[in-house]
Write a protein that holds these residues in place. Structure first.
Motif, PDB file in Angstrom:
ATOM      1  N   LEU A   1      56.368  14.901  43.792  1.00 16.82           N
ATOM      2  CA  LEU A   1      57.188  14.390  42.875  1.00 16.82           C
ATOM      3  C   LEU A   1      57.190  15.566  41.896  1.00 16.82           C
ATOM      4  CD1 LEU A   1      55.960  10.739  42.283  1.00 16.82           C
ATOM      5  CD2 LEU A   1      57.977  11.595  43.954  1.00 16.82           C
ATOM      6  N   GLU A   2      56.482  16.061  41.483  1.00 13.12           N
ATOM      7  CA  GLU A   2      56.819  17.280  40.520  1.00 13.12           C
ATOM      8  C   GLU A   2      57.798  18.359  41.168  1.00 13.12           C
ATOM      9  OE1 GLU A   2      54.076  20.703  37.884  1.00 13.12           O
ATOM     10  OE2 GLU A   2      53.142  18.900  38.997  1.00 13.12           O
ATOM     11  N   ARG A   3      57.497  18.552  42.390  1.00 14.92           N
ATOM     12  CA  ARG A   3      58.438  19.671  43.051  1.00 14.92           C
ATOM     13  C   ARG A   3      59.629  19.090  43.146  1.00 14.92           C
ATOM     14  NH1 ARG A   3      53.870  20.039  46.426  1.00 14.92           N
ATOM     15  NH2 ARG A   3      54.780  18.969  48.042  1.00 14.92           N
ATOM     16  N   ILE A   4      59.887  17.824  43.342  1.00 12.00           N
ATOM     17  CA  ILE A   4      61.242  17.309  43.314  1.00 12.00           C
ATOM     18  C   ILE A   4      61.891  17.124  42.059  1.00 12.00           C
ATOM     19  CG2 ILE A   4      62.414  14.982  43.900  1.00 12.00           C
ATOM     20  CD1 ILE A   4      61.414  16.297  46.399  1.00 12.00           C
ATOM     21  N   GLY A   5      61.025  16.828  41.116  1.00  6.35           N
ATOM     22  CA  GLY A   5      61.534  16.928  39.870  1.00  6.35           C
ATOM     23  C   GLY A   5      62.152  18.174  39.233  1.00  6.35           C
ATOM     24  N   GLU A   6      61.848  19.174  39.913  1.00  8.00           N
ATOM     25  CA  GLU A   6      62.379  20.303  39.557  1.00  8.00           C
ATOM     26  C   GLU A   6      63.749  20.925  40.284  1.00  8.00           C
ATOM     27  OE1 GLU A   6      59.076  23.047  40.625  1.00  8.00           O
ATOM     28  OE2 GLU A   6      57.880  22.558  38.910  1.00  8.00           O
ATOM     29  N   ARG A   7      64.097  20.057  40.993  1.00  7.09           N
ATOM     30  CA  ARG A   7      65.461  20.274  41.732  1.00  7.09           C
ATOM     31  C   ARG A   7      66.545  20.059  40.856  1.00  7.09           C
ATOM     32  NH1 ARG A   7      64.575  21.488  47.159  1.00  7.09           N
ATOM     33  NH2 ARG A   7      66.566  21.262  47.619  1.00  7.09           N
ATOM     34  N   PRO A   8      67.473  20.707  40.463  1.00  6.29           N
ATOM     35  CA  PRO A   8      68.456  20.452  39.940  1.00  6.29           C
ATOM     36  C   PRO A   8      69.493  19.477  40.308  1.00  6.29           C
ATOM     37  CG  PRO A   8      68.396  23.171  40.055  1.00  6.29           C
ATOM     38  CD  PRO A   8      67.268  22.217  41.188  1.00  6.29           C
TER      39      PRO A   8
ATOM     40  N   PRO B   1      63.152   9.360  35.343  1.00  8.17           N
ATOM     41  CA  PRO B   1      62.560   9.291  36.608  1.00  8.17           C
ATOM     42  C   PRO B   1      61.027   9.460  36.316  1.00  8.17           C
ATOM     43  CG  PRO B   1      64.138  10.920  36.442  1.00  8.17           C
ATOM     44  CD  PRO B   1      64.194  10.731  34.936  1.00  8.17           C
ATOM     45  N   LEU B   2      60.519   8.224  37.348  1.00  8.91           N
ATOM     46  CA  LEU B   2      59.089   7.955  37.425  1.00  8.91           C
ATOM     47  C   LEU B   2      58.396   9.099  38.252  1.00  8.91           C
ATOM     48  CD1 LEU B   2      58.814   4.085  37.258  1.00  8.91           C
ATOM     49  CD2 LEU B   2      58.571   5.773  35.355  1.00  8.91           C
ATOM     50  N   LEU B   3      58.122  10.217  37.677  1.00  8.79           N
ATOM     51  CA  LEU B   3      57.551  11.416  38.462  1.00  8.79           C
ATOM     52  C   LEU B   3      56.304  11.896  38.411  1.00  8.79           C
ATOM     53  CD1 LEU B   3      60.688  13.823  38.282  1.00  8.79           C
ATOM     54  CD2 LEU B   3      60.200  12.490  39.978  1.00  8.79           C
ATOM     55  N   VAL B   4      55.526  10.817  37.656  1.00 13.57           N
ATOM     56  CA  VAL B   4      54.133  11.059  37.246  1.00 13.57           C
ATOM     57  C   VAL B   4      53.415   9.682  37.987  1.00 13.57           C
ATOM     58  CG1 VAL B   4      54.363  12.562  35.612  1.00 13.57           C
ATOM     59  CG2 VAL B   4      54.563  10.027  35.159  1.00 13.57           C
TER      60      VAL B   4
END
Length: 212
Positions: free
Chosen positions: A187-194, A209-212
């Motif tokens: 989810l951390e990787r996805i959250g870095e996508r522009p 977004p619930l990325l944790v």
């Protein structure tokens, strides 16, 4: 230009995200859930008998069902991107995880949410459903320990299909992801996508977004 009919806090976030990833231009029409029932507003029911989102309009075409829309946009407007072809080694894993999202992950979460509101905590049906959800999450955790993305080494539409259940769906069914380090790293990787950040900012600007 495609028009996306987007219901806030719903699976239609997938379609905005896909269009952002592929650079497909779109017009956005946002709808808000009923504050009491949390269901779609009448405006969506006027467009489709089920009153559900997402819906897209592409010329004379009105298409529902997020997986169908994803496949349509990839084929018609995306040049086949984000979907490995039959000769690619990740083709079979892509198919499995693309369909796993709405075939296993999302249904068991919906079932757990619904039964949790209707049955006492010690009811055997609720217990069995929780056990099924635990197995599904364990399988996702195992997969994301084997590869950085669901299909394999490369980001694909299988990821776009899966993220809603692991993030926004937790607004409806809170899940502690502490026991799942691979999911949290993913989810951390996805959250870095522009493109993901842009889609969520446009579709659900009030939501972190619930990325944790």
């Amino acid at each position: 230009m495609n028009t996306i009919h987007h219901l806030g806090h719903s699976q239609s976030e997938r379609i905005l995200w896909l269009c952002e990833e592929l650079g497909i231009p779109y017009a956005l029409k946002r709808y808000t859930r009923d504050a009491v029932t949390r269901l779609s507003p009448p405006e969506l029911k006027a467009l489709h008998p089920l009153g559900a989102a997402p819906l897209i309009e592409d010329g004379d075409l009105l298409l529902a069902e997020s997986a169908a829309i994803v496949e349509y946009l990839i084929a018609v407007h995306g040049g086949g991107r984000l979907k490995p072809g039959p000769g690619h080694p990740d083709f079979a894993p892509f198919l499995y995880w693309f369909h796993f999202a709405n075939g296993n992950l999302q249904p068991v979460m919906l079932r757990r949410m619904t039964l949790g509101r209707a049955l006492p905590a010690d009811h055997p049906v609720l217990t069995a459903t929780q056990e099924r959800l635990d197995k599904v999450l364990a399988l996702v955790e195992e997969r994301l320990g084997q590869a950085p993305y669901f299909a394999g080494d490369d980001f694909s539409a299988a990821d776009i299909m899966s993220i809603f259940s692991l993030t926004t769906m937790r607004l409806f069914l809170p899940i502690d992801l502490t026991p799942y380090p691979n999911i949290r790293a993913y989810l951390e990787r996805i959250g870095e996508r522009p493109a993901y950040r842009a889609a969520m900012a446009k579709g659900d600007p009030e939501l972190t977004p619930l990325l944790v």
